[in-house]
Design a protein around this motif. Structure first.
Motif, PDB file in Angstrom:
ATOM      1  N   UNK A 323       2.773  -0.958   6.482  1.00  0.00           N
ATOM      2  CA  UNK A 323       2.304  -0.296   5.261  1.00  0.00           C
ATOM      3  C   UNK A 323       1.613  -1.283   4.332  1.00  0.00           C
ATOM      4  N   UNK A 324       2.155  -2.480   4.235  1.00  0.00           N
ATOM      5  CA  UNK A 324       1.612  -3.460   3.290  1.00  0.00           C
ATOM      6  C   UNK A 324       0.295  -4.069   3.753  1.00  0.00           C
ATOM      7  N   UNK A 325      -0.071  -3.846   5.016  1.00  0.00           N
ATOM      8  CA  UNK A 325      -1.360  -4.324   5.514  1.00  0.00           C
ATOM      9  C   UNK A 325      -2.440  -3.245   5.436  1.00  0.00           C
ATOM     10  N   UNK A 326      -2.081  -2.044   5.016  1.00  0.00           N
ATOM     11  CA  UNK A 326      -3.061  -0.957   4.940  1.00  0.00           C
ATOM     12  C   UNK A 326      -4.205  -1.242   3.955  1.00  0.00           C
ATOM     13  N   UNK A 327      -3.949  -1.858   2.781  1.00  0.00           N
ATOM     14  CA  UNK A 327      -5.075  -2.091   1.864  1.00  0.00           C
ATOM     15  C   UNK A 327      -6.196  -2.927   2.480  1.00  0.00           C
ATOM     16  N   UNK A 328      -5.842  -4.032   3.141  1.00  0.00           N
ATOM     17  CA  UNK A 328      -6.882  -4.878   3.728  1.00  0.00           C
ATOM     18  C   UNK A 328      -7.550  -4.182   4.908  1.00  0.00           C
ATOM     19  N   UNK A 329      -6.767  -3.408   5.686  1.00  0.00           N
ATOM     20  CA  UNK A 329      -7.358  -2.679   6.807  1.00  0.00           C
ATOM     21  C   UNK A 329      -8.358  -1.647   6.299  1.00  0.00           C
ATOM     22  N   UNK A 330      -7.989  -0.922   5.267  1.00  0.00           N
ATOM     23  CA  UNK A 330      -8.863   0.116   4.730  1.00  0.00           C
ATOM     24  C   UNK A 330     -10.105  -0.498   4.090  1.00  0.00           C
TER      25      UNK A 330
END
Length: 336
Positions: A323-330
């Motif tokens: 979940x915490x890696x979603x911002x950079x992925x998006x």
């Protein structure tokens, strides 16, 4: 349902610089369980965390009173409405408390348990009055509840004649189902056993077989008066909607761990909330909903890949890390 795509990544929602938390939508997560034989806290918190991580402005939990504090500890940016009896009246009160009529997306089912209370809550949710689009992501135990309700209204011989519509569904609800293979079979068996039987039991399931099955289930649900988008999770994720099929084929064994499905459900809801908070042409709402589902699947896969690259491992990924890696992925998808 003639168009199919395995490569197109939809555009992420626009992020205006003068936006505020109300600009980016509200997600409500209904889940969790505090029964004497089962305690499930993490699933709804993970969904709420993922919704916020993809950019939703607000996340609100509806959980049993006994686990509310623990759930908020896992996702302190959320707020919570608590349940005491888990009756239909209790859920109506909770939906009023979180102002469901003003929400933009709901995740229903993570860690909720398979009890009559889950069925009661789903009926209340689907019929809840509203006048604008609401994304309804039904996941995990919510899918089993839906199977029980739909199965009750289908003749045992599988014929179309005499079918009644067992659910009252608000026409503004855009329903997304996110089953893994076992949940898919349970839902299909309840309404069209031949669909469940046609999905091979072997692993891994061929993309063509998964696609065919997801399309058949989506059509069967529409035939029952429940148009929806079906996301069948697997090494290749199939997204079958009313007019197209998308295939997100980005297999990663690191995702084969508890809680990653809750993260995906929350990511879908968070993107839907942003899309529906700034309404475009209402006639495009269904197309927009499927775009956000596909985008969430890509962001989910990309976040897992980023973790593997950083950790130098193919196992050990925790759902909260995902979940915490979603911002950079998006953001990577946004720049693409």
């Amino acid at each position: 349902m003639s168009r199919s795509s395995s490569t197109t990544v939809p555009r992420p929602p626009v992020r205006p610089k003068d936006g505020h938390k109300g600009t980016f939508g509200t997600v409500v997560v209904v889940g969790g369980c505090a029964e004497s034989t089962s305690l499930m806290v993490g699933a709804p918190a993970l969904s709420a965390r993922a919704a916020l991580r993809v950019g939703a402005g607000l996340a609100k939990l509806i959980v049993p009173r006994e686990i509310a504090l623990a759930a908020l500890t896992l996702c302190p940016s959320a707020t919570a409405a608590t349940l005491t009896t888990r009756s239909s009246a209790d859920y109506r009160r909770a939906f009023a408390s979180v102002n469901l009529s003003e929400a933009n997306a709901v995740v229903f089912g993570p860690g909720m348990g398979r009890s009559p209370a889950t069925l009661a809550a789903l009926k209340v949710l689907l019929a809840a009055p509203r006048s604008r689009p609401l994304g309804v992501v039904i996941d995990a135990d919510g899918i089993h509840a839906l199977a029980a309700m739909l199965g009750a209204g289908v003749p045992q011989d599988g014929s179309r004649a005499g079918r009644r519509r067992p659910l009252v569904i608000n026409p503004h609800a855009h329903i997304i189902l996110t089953p893994h293979v076992g949940e898919f079979r349970a839902l299909a068996a309840a309404i069209r056993p031949e669909i469940a039987d046609a999905l091979p039991s072997r692993r891994p399931i061929a993309v063509a077989d998964a696609r065919r099955s997801a399309v058949a289930l989506q059509a069967a649900l529409a035939d029952l008066g429940m148009p929806c988008i079906v996301l069948l999770k697997g090494a290749a994720t199939i997204v079958a909607g009313p007019d197209r099929v998308n295939i997100v084929s980005r297999p990663n064994p690191a995702l084969a761990t508890a809680g990653t499905g809750d993260v995906l459900a929350g990511a879908i809801a968070g993107l839907l909330a942003q899309a529906f908070a700034r309404p475009d042409d209402p006639t495009r709402a269904t197309t927009l909903a499927q775009d956000m589902v596909v985008l969430a699947a890509h962001a989910h896969a990309d976040a897992a890949r980023r973790w593997c690259d950083t950790a130098g491992a193919s196992a050990g990924l925790l759902a909260m890390e995902l979940a915490d890696l979603l911002p950079s992925a998006l953001e990577g998808l946004r720049r693409r």
